[in-house]
Scaffold this motif. Structure first.
Motif, short mmCIF file in Angstrom:
data_model
loop_
_atom_site.label_atom_id
_atom_site.label_comp_id
_atom_site.label_asym_id
_atom_site.label_seq_id
_atom_site.Cartn_x
_atom_site.Cartn_y
_atom_site.Cartn_z
N LYS A 49 -1.07 2.62 -9.27
CA LYS A 49 0.09 1.70 -8.97
C LYS A 49 1.37 2.90 -8.90
O LYS A 49 1.72 3.42 -9.55
N GLU A 50 2.03 2.58 -7.65
CA GLU A 50 3.21 3.42 -7.52
C GLU A 50 4.55 2.54 -7.50
O GLU A 50 4.55 1.49 -8.16
N SER A 51 5.58 3.15 -6.99
CA SER A 51 6.74 2.18 -7.09
C SER A 51 6.85 0.97 -6.50
O SER A 51 7.15 -0.12 -7.11
N GLY A 52 5.99 0.35 -5.58
CA GLY A 52 5.83 -0.74 -5.22
C GLY A 52 4.45 -1.52 -5.70
O GLY A 52 4.03 -0.79 -6.77
N LEU A 53 4.08 -2.77 -5.26
CA LEU A 53 2.84 -2.98 -5.94
C LEU A 53 1.92 -2.15 -5.68
O LEU A 53 1.06 -2.28 -6.63
N CYS A 54 1.56 -1.86 -4.47
CA CYS A 54 0.50 -0.89 -4.17
C CYS A 54 -0.63 -1.63 -4.77
O CYS A 54 -1.75 -0.77 -5.33
N ASN A 55 -1.07 -2.74 -4.51
CA ASN A 55 -2.24 -3.59 -4.89
C ASN A 55 -3.41 -3.96 -3.92
O ASN A 55 -4.02 -4.75 -4.27
N VAL A 56 -2.96 -3.53 -2.61
CA VAL A 56 -3.91 -3.96 -1.61
C VAL A 56 -4.88 -2.67 -1.25
O VAL A 56 -4.43 -1.71 -1.14
N ILE A 57 -6.30 -3.02 -1.23
CA ILE A 57 -7.22 -2.26 -0.84
C ILE A 57 -7.74 -2.69 0.79
O ILE A 57 -8.16 -3.77 0.86
N GLN A 58 -7.55 -1.79 1.70
CA GLN A 58 -7.92 -2.22 3.03
C GLN A 58 -9.51 -1.82 3.48
O GLN A 58 -9.65 -0.66 3.42
N LYS A 59 -10.33 -2.45 3.88
CA LYS A 59 -11.40 -2.08 4.47
C LYS A 59 -11.84 -2.63 5.93
O LYS A 59 -11.31 -3.70 6.20
N ILE A 60 -12.65 -1.58 6.68
CA ILE A 60 -13.20 -2.03 7.71
C ILE A 60 -14.45 -2.69 7.61
O ILE A 60 -15.21 -1.80 6.85
N GLY A 61 -14.82 -3.88 7.95
CA GLY A 61 -16.34 -4.34 7.87
C GLY A 61 -16.32 -5.87 8.22
O GLY A 61 -15.34 -6.48 8.25
N ASP A 62 -17.56 -6.34 8.76
CA ASP A 62 -17.55 -7.59 9.04
C ASP A 62 -18.12 -8.37 7.74
O ASP A 62 -19.40 -8.27 7.34
N VAL B 298 0.92 -1.16 0.02
CA VAL B 298 -0.03 0.13 0.06
C VAL B 298 0.83 1.24 0.15
O VAL B 298 2.07 1.18 0.28
N LYS B 299 0.28 2.23 -0.39
CA LYS B 299 1.08 3.53 -0.25
C LYS B 299 1.12 4.04 1.12
O LYS B 299 0.45 3.58 2.07
N GLU B 300 2.06 4.96 1.42
CA GLU B 300 2.37 5.60 2.70
C GLU B 300 0.93 6.23 3.24
O GLU B 300 0.11 6.94 2.56
N ASN B 301 0.46 5.87 4.47
CA ASN B 301 -0.83 6.42 4.74
C ASN B 301 -1.97 6.16 4.13
O ASN B 301 -2.92 7.10 3.94
N GLN B 302 -1.98 5.17 3.39
CA GLN B 302 -3.34 4.73 2.56
C GLN B 302 -4.43 4.75 3.20
O GLN B 302 -4.43 4.21 4.25
N LYS B 303 -5.45 5.21 2.66
CA LYS B 303 -6.88 5.35 3.47
C LYS B 303 -7.25 3.79 3.51
O LYS B 303 -7.26 2.99 2.74
N ILE B 304 -7.96 3.61 4.72
CA ILE B 304 -8.65 2.33 5.13
C ILE B 304 -10.04 2.57 4.81
O ILE B 304 -10.46 3.57 5.66
N ILE B 305 -10.60 1.90 4.09
CA ILE B 305 -11.79 2.43 3.50
C ILE B 305 -13.00 2.05 5.05
O ILE B 305 -12.73 0.90 5.52
N GLY B 306 -13.44 3.13 5.50
CA GLY B 306 -14.28 2.86 6.75
C GLY B 306 -13.79 3.21 8.11
O GLY B 306 -14.39 3.32 8.86
N ILE B 307 -12.40 3.46 8.13
CA ILE B 307 -12.06 4.20 9.22
C ILE B 307 -11.58 5.51 8.88
O ILE B 307 -12.09 6.34 9.69
N ASP B 308 -10.93 5.98 7.82
CA ASP B 308 -10.46 7.31 7.84
C ASP B 308 -11.69 8.16 7.10
O ASP B 308 -11.68 9.26 6.98
N GLU B 309 -12.62 7.43 6.50
CA GLU B 309 -13.98 8.00 6.11
C GLU B 309 -14.93 7.87 6.56
O GLU B 309 -16.09 7.46 5.86
N GLU B 310 -15.24 8.01 7.75
CA GLU B 310 -16.47 7.54 8.62
C GLU B 310 -17.67 8.30 7.85
O GLU B 310 -18.52 7.62 7.39
N GLU B 311 -17.58 9.56 7.34
CA GLU B 311 -18.64 10.11 7.20
C GLU B 311 -18.57 10.57 5.29
O GLU B 311 -19.30 11.37 5.07
#
Ligand SMILES: C[S@@+](CC[C@H](N)C(=O)[O-])C[C@H]1O[C@@H](n2cnc3c(N)ncnc32)[C@H](O)[C@@H]1O
Length: 291
Positions: free
Chosen positions: A167-180, A138-151
């Motif tokens: 896609k940046e210099s690394g793979l940057c191919n992961v998207i994190q989500k908060i959720g059940d 992931v990129k530095e401080n990449q947003k985690i969907i559901g935490i950083d964007e509550e509203e």
């Protein structure tokens, strides 16, 4: 790009350092590493040898911070191999935990693929983000969907997904989500669903709808055989194909001049892995004809 470099000393002790660190020292002496490229042997001020190298994914995972116990390479390897996870695929995973499995999944699908990982605990997701940053998933401080964007509004959510896909210099191919994930899977047409969580049977109905009918696979990892049984029953009820449950036990070998024998200590049981393939659904007209 990985944000860490590795020092190995003469005794093969390993030290993971931030890329910007210029000097390193231990009881074998001090070395200056500021202008040294990776892959260099360096003598300390008192004559001991150190090796400056690039850490492997495994080196990083062994030393990274954990919120929960991570899956071991033997089980991760089995999941990737039995599911046949390939370059360019879309994998959905739950739960993220400390992200050891996520990191290997990200490597398996590469820059052309992506891993969307669900975690219900915000504290675990944040530790996972740091680990994912170290390996460039992931990129530095990449947003985690559901935490950083509550509203966040719907259009803001879309914007985050797009930003995460750059896609940046690394793979940057992961998207994190908060959720059940037992409450539903937002993604559709996914190639592989990987579940390392206590009640994967509660996700099978969602999996049936979310998996790509042409090749969708599911993997479940659980420590107890009763959980594996409940998982398999849920897969059978929903018509999944090619159901296979395995346990992987690894024995290390001690090889010395005296002789060769299995190591006296070993990891016994970790968990059971079940994999299966989604059954394609009949076209509605076909169903009508049969009635
Ligand atoms: C054993 S850990 C996963 C470890 C991870 N595979 C690794 O290698 O680091 C299980 C994780 O699943 C999360 N979890 C449990 N149930 C969940 C659910 N229904 N939806 C999303 N995450 C869940 C837990 O909070 C925990 O962090």
């Amino acid at each position: 790009m990985k944000t860490k470099k590795l020092i190995i000393d003469e005794r093969e002790k390993k030290y993971l350092l931030k890329n910007k660190v210029n000097e390193f020292g231990n009881d074998l002496g001090v070395i200056n590493i500021s202008d040294k490229p990776l892959g260099t042997a360096i003598k300390s001020h008192n004559g001991h040898e150190f090796y400056l190298v690039e850490p492997t994914t495994y080196d990083i995972i062994k030393k990274m911070k954990r919120s929960v116990t991570t899956l071991l390479p033997k089980d991760i390897g089995m999941i990737i191999a039995y599911c046949g996870i390939e370059d360019g695929e879309t994998v959905v995973e739950a739960g993220t935990g400390s992200a050891a499995l996520t990191i290997y999944l990200a490597n398996a699908v590469g820059k052309n693929g992506k891993v969307i990982t669900y975690e219900k605990r915000a504290d675990a997701a944040k530790i996972a983000r740091t680990n994912l940053e170290i390996v460039g998933a992931v990129k530095e401080n990449q947003k985690i969907i559901g935490i950083d964007e509550e509203e966040q509004t719907e259009s803001e959510k879309e914007e985050i997904i797009e930003t995460n896909e750059i896609k940046e210099s690394g793979l940057c191919n992961v998207i994190q989500k908060i959720g059940d994930i037992t409450e539903g899977i937002e993604e559709t047409n996914i190639d592989v669903l990987v579940l390392d969580m206590p009640d994967p049977w509660n996700v099978v109905e969602h999996a049936k709808k979310a998996l790509n009918p042409s090749k969708g696979r599911i993997a479940m990892y659980v420590p107890y055989i009763e959980q594996a049984k409940k998982g398999v029953e849920a897969l059978k009820e929903r018509g999944f194909l090619d159901i296979l449950t395995v346990e992987c036990i690894v024995r290390n070998m001690d090889i010395s001049e005296k002789g060769v024998r299995p190591s006296t200590r070993m990891v016994g049981h970790t968990g059971y892995i079940t994999v299966a393939r989604v059954r394609p659904q009949q076209e509605p007209e076909q169903e009508q004809e049969q009635l």
